[in-house]
Design a protein around this motif. Structure first.
Motif, PDB file in Angstrom:
ATOM      1  N   VAL A 110       0.837  -1.202   0.000  1.00 28.35           N
ATOM      2  CA  VAL A 110       0.000   0.000   0.000  1.00 28.35           C
ATOM      3  C   VAL A 110       0.876   1.258   0.000  1.00 28.35           C
ATOM      4  CG1 VAL A 110      -1.688   1.341   1.331  1.00 28.35           C
ATOM      5  CG2 VAL A 110      -1.971  -1.120   1.108  1.00 28.35           C
ATOM      6  N   ILE A 111       1.923   1.271   0.824  1.00 29.33           N
ATOM      7  CA  ILE A 111       2.821   2.436   0.898  1.00 29.33           C
ATOM      8  C   ILE A 111       3.557   2.643  -0.424  1.00 29.33           C
ATOM      9  CG2 ILE A 111       4.910   3.330   1.996  1.00 29.33           C
ATOM     10  CD1 ILE A 111       3.975   2.039   4.590  1.00 29.33           C
ATOM     11  N   ILE A 112       4.059   1.554  -1.004  1.00 29.41           N
ATOM     12  CA  ILE A 112       4.769   1.661  -2.295  1.00 29.41           C
ATOM     13  C   ILE A 112       3.848   2.239  -3.365  1.00 29.41           C
ATOM     14  CG2 ILE A 112       5.816   0.328  -4.170  1.00 29.41           C
ATOM     15  CD1 ILE A 112       6.885  -1.601  -2.001  1.00 29.41           C
ATOM     16  N   MET A 113       2.614   1.751  -3.392  1.00 28.12           N
ATOM     17  CA  MET A 113       1.655   2.241  -4.368  1.00 28.12           C
ATOM     18  C   MET A 113       1.375   3.727  -4.161  1.00 28.12           C
ATOM     19  SD  MET A 113      -1.790   3.014  -4.894  1.00 28.12           S
ATOM     20  CE  MET A 113      -2.647   2.236  -3.539  1.00 28.12           C
ATOM     21  N   GLY A 114       1.298   4.156  -2.901  1.00 27.02           N
ATOM     22  CA  GLY A 114       1.071   5.567  -2.595  1.00 27.02           C
ATOM     23  C   GLY A 114       2.210   6.443  -3.069  1.00 27.02           C
ATOM     24  N   TYR A 201      -3.665  17.155  -9.203  1.00 25.06           N
ATOM     25  CA  TYR A 201      -3.901  17.585  -7.820  1.00 25.06           C
ATOM     26  C   TYR A 201      -4.722  16.541  -7.054  1.00 25.06           C
ATOM     27  CZ  TYR A 201      -2.301  22.075  -9.628  1.00 25.06           C
ATOM     28  OH  TYR A 201      -1.554  23.068 -10.209  1.00 25.06           O
ATOM     29  N   PHE A 202      -5.758  16.036  -7.733  1.00 23.55           N
ATOM     30  CA  PHE A 202      -6.572  15.012  -7.080  1.00 23.55           C
ATOM     31  C   PHE A 202      -5.770  13.724  -6.882  1.00 23.55           C
ATOM     32  CE2 PHE A 202     -10.070  17.771  -8.013  1.00 23.55           C
ATOM     33  CZ  PHE A 202     -11.055  17.417  -7.105  1.00 23.55           C
ATOM     34  N   GLY A 203      -4.925  13.409  -7.855  1.00 26.83           N
ATOM     35  CA  GLY A 203      -4.076  12.226  -7.721  1.00 26.83           C
ATOM     36  C   GLY A 203      -3.143  12.334  -6.530  1.00 26.83           C
ATOM     37  N   ALA A 204      -2.592  13.567  -6.316  1.00 27.94           N
ATOM     38  CA  ALA A 204      -1.709  13.786  -5.173  1.00 27.94           C
ATOM     39  C   ALA A 204      -2.467  13.627  -3.855  1.00 27.94           C
ATOM     40  CB  ALA A 204      -1.089  15.181  -5.262  1.00 27.94           C
ATOM     41  N   ALA A 205      -3.708  14.132  -3.836  1.00 33.01           N
ATOM     42  CA  ALA A 205      -4.526  14.006  -2.622  1.00 33.01           C
ATOM     43  C   ALA A 205      -4.800  12.537  -2.312  1.00 33.01           C
ATOM     44  CB  ALA A 205      -5.840  14.759  -2.801  1.00 33.01           C
ATOM     45  N   VAL A 206      -5.092  11.767  -3.361  1.00 35.68           N
ATOM     46  CA  VAL A 206      -5.341  10.335  -3.172  1.00 35.68           C
ATOM     47  C   VAL A 206      -4.091   9.636  -2.655  1.00 35.68           C
ATOM     48  CG1 VAL A 206      -5.852   8.166  -4.368  1.00 35.68           C
ATOM     49  CG2 VAL A 206      -7.180  10.206  -4.886  1.00 35.68           C
ATOM     50  N   SER A 207      -2.926  10.000  -3.196  1.00 35.69           N
ATOM     51  CA  SER A 207      -1.681   9.351  -2.780  1.00 35.69           C
ATOM     52  C   SER A 207      -1.398   9.593  -1.301  1.00 35.69           C
ATOM     53  CB  SER A 207      -0.510   9.853  -3.631  1.00 35.69           C
ATOM     54  OG  SER A 207      -0.244  11.222  -3.368  1.00 35.69           O
ATOM     55  N   VAL A 208      -1.689  10.812  -0.824  1.00 36.68           N
ATOM     56  CA  VAL A 208      -1.493  11.115   0.601  1.00 36.68           C
ATOM     57  C   VAL A 208      -2.406  10.236   1.456  1.00 36.68           C
ATOM     58  CG1 VAL A 208      -1.760  12.890   2.387  1.00 36.68           C
ATOM     59  CG2 VAL A 208      -0.715  13.477   0.193  1.00 36.68           C
ATOM     60  N   LEU A 209      -3.644  10.082   1.008  1.00 35.36           N
ATOM     61  CA  LEU A 209      -4.597   9.231   1.724  1.00 35.36           C
ATOM     62  C   LEU A 209      -4.098   7.789   1.776  1.00 35.36           C
ATOM     63  CD1 LEU A 209      -7.423   8.758   3.019  1.00 35.36           C
ATOM     64  CD2 LEU A 209      -8.299   8.422   0.696  1.00 35.36           C
ATOM     65  N   ILE A 210      -3.587   7.311   0.644  1.00 36.51           N
ATOM     66  CA  ILE A 210      -3.088   5.927   0.574  1.00 36.51           C
ATOM     67  C   ILE A 210      -1.866   5.745   1.482  1.00 36.51           C
ATOM     68  CG2 ILE A 210      -2.011   4.230  -0.964  1.00 36.51           C
ATOM     69  CD1 ILE A 210      -3.808   5.366  -3.206  1.00 36.51           C
ATOM     70  N   LEU A 211      -0.964   6.732   1.460  1.00 42.81           N
ATOM     71  CA  LEU A 211       0.229   6.648   2.314  1.00 42.81           C
ATOM     72  C   LEU A 211      -0.151   6.625   3.789  1.00 42.81           C
ATOM     73  CD1 LEU A 211       2.630   9.106   0.452  1.00 42.81           C
ATOM     74  CD2 LEU A 211       3.007   6.663   0.827  1.00 42.81           C
ATOM     75  N   TRP A 212      -1.115   7.462   4.152  1.00 44.54           N
ATOM     76  CA  TRP A 212      -1.575   7.485   5.550  1.00 44.54           C
ATOM     77  C   TRP A 212      -2.158   6.125   5.943  1.00 44.54           C
ATOM     78  CZ3 TRP A 212      -6.492   6.904   7.685  1.00 44.54           C
ATOM     79  CH2 TRP A 212      -6.587   7.207   9.066  1.00 44.54           C
ATOM     80  N   SER A 213      -2.967   5.531   5.048  1.00 43.06           N
ATOM     81  CA  SER A 213      -3.560   4.216   5.325  1.00 43.06           C
ATOM     82  C   SER A 213      -2.478   3.153   5.460  1.00 43.06           C
ATOM     83  CB  SER A 213      -4.532   3.826   4.201  1.00 43.06           C
ATOM     84  OG  SER A 213      -5.579   4.747   4.086  1.00 43.06           O
ATOM     85  N   GLY A 214      -1.480   3.207   4.561  1.00 43.56           N
ATOM     86  CA  GLY A 214      -0.404   2.215   4.593  1.00 43.56           C
ATOM     87  C   GLY A 214       0.420   2.288   5.864  1.00 43.56           C
ATOM     88  N   ILE A 215       0.762   3.501   6.289  1.00 40.55           N
ATOM     89  CA  ILE A 215       1.541   3.672   7.524  1.00 40.55           C
ATOM     90  C   ILE A 215       0.744   3.196   8.738  1.00 40.55           C
ATOM     91  CG2 ILE A 215       2.581   5.388   9.061  1.00 40.55           C
ATOM     92  CD1 ILE A 215       3.259   7.001   6.487  1.00 40.55           C
TER      93      ILE A 215
END
Length: 391
Positions: A110-114, A201-215
């Protein structure tokens, strides 16, 4: 959705109510993995085609996300399969912790994907490309959101039945995917309606959400691998169970080791009256060990601690000591209390159990206890062993 979930459980999990059986747990886990693989592959292909049609980096990245999710489901499937292996010479406590390792692996994916999505989004912000609106893409994204929501609910129900860290990780992953796809859908509509290319911009917002979930997932899955104790209520239940037998007057040093779901091992010290026949106390402890294993599926070894219970002076000194310790911290406790009289002083020998939130050093605590007791009677000397609570 609920009907479909129950139908799949009935079809593919034999004896599905016996969730304490490692084989039944494995069947639930393999069902979770197989369903995840199927749904994520379908969504990956659908969203990849939609991304190509629209030229949307967010949609295409979401398709890659589903492909990595399919890989995560494969890891979950094999993790449950390997965790079923019985104990052997190299792993005498079984292979149950593989389930935790598989959950950790999913978290890392999940983190790698983010990170990869964040890189793609930043590139898209720097060099924006036109996003083409497509009704087909909209339909695909809506169906993807519904599919991921069902997958999250499906794994949530499975995880609730077997209390699995691995399936809980899949739930979090599915929910973050749902949010990711929803953002891709909104991005596509806004870009079409306003002409402003907000894809990156939306892609960046999604990536932050994914990184938070992964951590968050990494933290949750590392805890049992590092030795996280079971719930405090479970400790209290086991202590209460031991104390419910005649001849047991106290219990301490209860330690529960987690070697994977349904693979718990424990040890404890049970205090028994010193004037009771040792064979009788031993028989009681044997019964407790047998009943706990039968009731909780947990192998436990209980050590006998004979204590004096009918000596008025020792009981009085024990109470004085307990009160002195409680004055320092109400959450502290003592056990293994003994009294050794000398010609000039009396030794009070005992263990004091500290809590992990105590900031003072063990040396400071022992000094404070000794000072309090010497003020009560200067002939009282303390020989203190410091323990920490394991619950």
């Amino acid at each position: 959705m609920v009907i479909m979930t129950e139908l799949l459980i009935k079809l593919f999990v034999k004896d599905n109510k016996n969730t304490k059986d490692p084989k039944v747990r494995g069947a639930y886990g393999k069902l979770s993995g197989a369903v995840g693989i199927a749904i994520n592959l379908i969504l990956c292909i659908s969203k990849f085609l939609a991304g190509v049609m629209t030229g949307s980096i967010t949609v295409t990245a979401d398709a890659v996300n589903n492909l990595s999710d399919a890989g995560s489901s494969i890891i979950t499937l094999f993790g449950f399969k390997l965790s079923e292996k019985p104990a052997d010479k190299e792993h005498p406590y079984g292979h149950g912790r593989i389930e935790y390792i598989s959950a950790l692996t999913v978290s890392i994916f999940v983190i790698i994907m983010g990170v990869e999505l964040l890189k793609s989004s930043v590139a898209k912000i720097r060099t924006p490309e036109a996003v083409e609106f497509s009704t087909v893409a909209i339909v695909v994204l809506v169906l993807s959101i519904l599919g991921k929501l069902w997958l999250a609910l499906f794994n949530w129900k499975l995880g609730k039945k077997i209390n699995s860290t691995a399936t809980k990780a899949v739930v979090t992953d599915s929910l973050s995917d749902t949010a990711s796809t929803f953002v891709a859908l909104v991005s596509l509509i806004i870009s079409h309606k306003t002409g402003f290319n907000c894809d990156g911009y939306f892609g960046a917002a999604v990536s932050v959400l994914i990184l938070w979930s992964g951590i968050s997932l990494v933290k949750e899955t590392l805890a049992p691998l590092l030795g996280q104790p079971p719930e405090k209520e479970f400790y209290e239940e086991i202590e209460k169970e031991i104390m419910s037998y005649d001849g047991i007057v106290g219990v301490h040093d209860l330690i529960i080791h987690d070697y994977g779901p349904s693979r718990l091992f424990a040890s404890a010290h049970a205090e028994v009256p010193s004037d009771v026949d040792i064979m009788q106390s031993h028989d009681t402890v044997d019964l407790i060990e047998h009943e706990i294993q039968k009731k909780y599926g947990m192998l436990i070894s209980i050590h006998l601690d004979p204590i004096v219970v009918d000596d008025e002076r020792i009981n009085e000194l024990r109470e004085i000591t307990q009160n002195a310790v409680k004055e320092i911290n109400p959450n502290f406790s003592i056990h293994d209390f003994r009294v050794v009289d000398g010609t000039t002083h009396t030794n009070l020998i005992f263990d004091v159990v500290l809590t992990y939130d105590e900031k003072r050093s063990s040396a400071e605590i022992t000094r404070l206890i000794s000072e309090k007791l010497s003020k009560i009677d200067e002939r009282l000397f303390c020989v203190i062993t410091v323990d920490y609570a394991f619950d």
